[in-house]
Write a protein that holds these residues in place. Structure first.
Motif, PDB file in Angstrom:
ATOM      1  N   LEU A  60     -20.096  -9.086   1.694  1.00 36.72           N
ATOM      2  CA  LEU A  60     -19.144  -7.826   1.299  1.00 36.72           C
ATOM      3  C   LEU A  60     -19.466  -6.614   2.123  1.00 36.72           C
ATOM      4  CD1 LEU A  60     -18.990  -8.385  -2.625  1.00 36.72           C
ATOM      5  CD2 LEU A  60     -17.595  -9.443  -0.714  1.00 36.72           C
ATOM      6  N   GLY A  61     -19.959  -6.532   3.277  1.00 36.68           N
ATOM      7  CA  GLY A  61     -20.316  -5.369   3.814  1.00 36.68           C
ATOM      8  C   GLY A  61     -21.472  -4.475   3.592  1.00 36.68           C
ATOM      9  N   MET A  62     -22.187  -5.076   2.370  1.00 34.35           N
ATOM     10  CA  MET A  62     -23.180  -4.281   1.634  1.00 34.35           C
ATOM     11  C   MET A  62     -24.422  -4.665   2.407  1.00 34.35           C
ATOM     12  SD  MET A  62     -21.830  -2.587  -0.668  1.00 34.35           S
ATOM     13  CE  MET A  62     -20.138  -2.538  -1.337  1.00 34.35           C
ATOM     14  N   THR A  63     -24.990  -4.126   3.488  1.00 31.07           N
ATOM     15  CA  THR A  63     -26.349  -4.270   4.362  1.00 31.07           C
ATOM     16  C   THR A  63     -27.302  -3.595   3.911  1.00 31.07           C
ATOM     17  OG1 THR A  63     -25.399  -2.875   6.146  1.00 31.07           O
ATOM     18  CG2 THR A  63     -24.722  -5.110   6.264  1.00 31.07           C
ATOM     19  N   VAL A  64     -27.365  -2.866   3.202  1.00 32.97           N
ATOM     20  CA  VAL A  64     -28.447  -2.023   2.752  1.00 32.97           C
ATOM     21  C   VAL A  64     -28.792  -2.399   1.255  1.00 32.97           C
ATOM     22  CG1 VAL A  64     -29.608   0.223   2.543  1.00 32.97           C
ATOM     23  CG2 VAL A  64     -27.979  -0.186   4.485  1.00 32.97           C
ATOM     24  N   THR A  65     -30.011  -2.746   1.096  1.00 33.38           N
ATOM     25  CA  THR A  65     -30.405  -2.860  -0.437  1.00 33.38           C
ATOM     26  C   THR A  65     -31.611  -1.716  -0.625  1.00 33.38           C
ATOM     27  OG1 THR A  65     -29.454  -5.173  -0.410  1.00 33.38           O
ATOM     28  CG2 THR A  65     -31.033  -4.459  -2.212  1.00 33.38           C
ATOM     29  N   ALA A  66     -31.466  -1.354  -1.797  1.00 26.47           N
ATOM     30  CA  ALA A  66     -32.458  -0.205  -2.012  1.00 26.47           C
ATOM     31  C   ALA A  66     -32.915  -0.364  -3.687  1.00 26.47           C
ATOM     32  CB  ALA A  66     -32.136   0.968  -1.733  1.00 26.47           C
ATOM     33  N   ILE A  67     -34.199   0.007  -3.940  1.00 36.20           N
ATOM     34  CA  ILE A  67     -34.785   0.128  -5.229  1.00 36.20           C
ATOM     35  C   ILE A  67     -34.961   1.628  -5.292  1.00 36.20           C
ATOM     36  CG2 ILE A  67     -36.605  -0.583  -6.772  1.00 36.20           C
ATOM     37  CD1 ILE A  67     -34.850  -3.009  -5.954  1.00 36.20           C
ATOM     38  N   THR A 135     -36.409 -10.626   0.924  1.00 38.22           N
ATOM     39  CA  THR A 135     -36.726 -11.275  -0.617  1.00 38.22           C
ATOM     40  C   THR A 135     -37.143 -12.248  -0.780  1.00 38.22           C
ATOM     41  OG1 THR A 135     -34.569  -9.886  -1.092  1.00 38.22           O
ATOM     42  CG2 THR A 135     -35.221 -11.475  -2.760  1.00 38.22           C
ATOM     43  N   PRO A 136     -38.376 -12.400  -0.696  1.00 41.10           N
ATOM     44  CA  PRO A 136     -39.189 -13.823  -0.693  1.00 41.10           C
ATOM     45  C   PRO A 136     -38.768 -14.643  -1.939  1.00 41.10           C
ATOM     46  CG  PRO A 136     -40.624 -12.036  -0.756  1.00 41.10           C
ATOM     47  CD  PRO A 136     -39.310 -11.466  -0.638  1.00 41.10           C
ATOM     48  N   VAL A 137     -38.359 -14.176  -3.035  1.00 39.88           N
ATOM     49  CA  VAL A 137     -37.899 -14.626  -4.427  1.00 39.88           C
ATOM     50  C   VAL A 137     -36.799 -14.087  -4.733  1.00 39.88           C
ATOM     51  CG1 VAL A 137     -38.743 -15.215  -6.706  1.00 39.88           C
ATOM     52  CG2 VAL A 137     -40.401 -14.850  -4.915  1.00 39.88           C
ATOM     53  N   PRO A 138     -35.722 -14.736  -4.448  1.00 36.90           N
ATOM     54  CA  PRO A 138     -34.412 -14.522  -4.932  1.00 36.90           C
ATOM     55  C   PRO A 138     -34.132 -14.599  -6.443  1.00 36.90           C
ATOM     56  CG  PRO A 138     -34.309 -16.406  -3.959  1.00 36.90           C
ATOM     57  CD  PRO A 138     -35.634 -16.164  -3.601  1.00 36.90           C
ATOM     58  N   PRO A 139     -33.101 -13.811  -6.723  1.00 36.60           N
ATOM     59  CA  PRO A 139     -32.935 -14.065  -8.480  1.00 36.60           C
ATOM     60  C   PRO A 139     -32.847 -15.582  -8.724  1.00 36.60           C
ATOM     61  CG  PRO A 139     -31.524 -12.381  -7.666  1.00 36.60           C
ATOM     62  CD  PRO A 139     -32.217 -12.913  -6.313  1.00 36.60           C
ATOM     63  N   ARG A 140     -33.625 -15.865  -9.901  1.00 37.64           N
ATOM     64  CA  ARG A 140     -33.544 -17.529 -10.234  1.00 37.64           C
ATOM     65  C   ARG A 140     -33.489 -17.346 -11.609  1.00 37.64           C
ATOM     66  NH1 ARG A 140     -39.753 -18.557  -8.179  1.00 37.64           N
ATOM     67  NH2 ARG A 140     -40.723 -17.066  -9.538  1.00 37.64           N
TER      68      ARG A 140
END
Length: 148
Positions: A60-67, A135-140
């Motif tokens: 969706l073009g959301m290339t930046v993820t931040a906490i 993200t070595p452990v994606p949502p699960r």
């Protein structure tokens, strides 16, 4: 509420939430109406809270993820939660203990867009932002305890 049959149902639904009730019934060796009733009972009891679709933010073009951690200024606590609810790019908001009061997960198309989102919260208190590089452990799904 979570007996051995419900554990089997939850395990199958974790593996494939799109299973039809008849296929789910076949896999657990029950009738479709009985399985449908059990799944509905699990939903009414709040054990099953929903069935979700996951979409890759990058698609969706959301290339930046931040906490983003937020420490609200005096009297700003409710406004931080309201601002998070009103900001679609905030996909998670947790009220936490410790020095900060909120932990947000934010997806944005660019660093400039992320800056605009963060600026909404800077008006309400102090922010600390960390960019997600992998993200070595994606949502699960939660592990389902097996009944003995």
């Amino acid at each position: 509420m979570v007996d051995s049959i419900n554990v089997r149902l939850l395990t199958e639904l974790h593996a494939d939430p799109r299973l039809s009730m008849s296929e789910l019934a076949r896999r657990v060796g029950m009738s479709a109406p009985a399985v449908t009733e059990r799944v509905q009972r699990l939903q009414r009891a709040g054990v099953i809270t929903g069935f979700h679709m996951d979409v890759a933010p990058e698609a969706l073009g959301m290339t930046v993820t931040a906490i983003v951690r937020v420490r609200p200024g005096p009297g700003q606590l409710p406004r931080v939660a309201d601002t998070a609810r009103a900001t679609p790019n905030v996909v998670e908001c947790h009220r936490i203990t410790g020095e900060d009061c909120f932990l947000l997960k934010v997806h944005a198309p660019s660093m400039a867009d992320l800056e605009e989102i963060i600026d909404r919260f800077v008006l309400l208190g102090q922010t600390t932002t960390s960019i997600v590089v992998s993200t070595p452990v994606p949502p699960r799904p939660l592990p389902i305890p097996q009944q003995t």
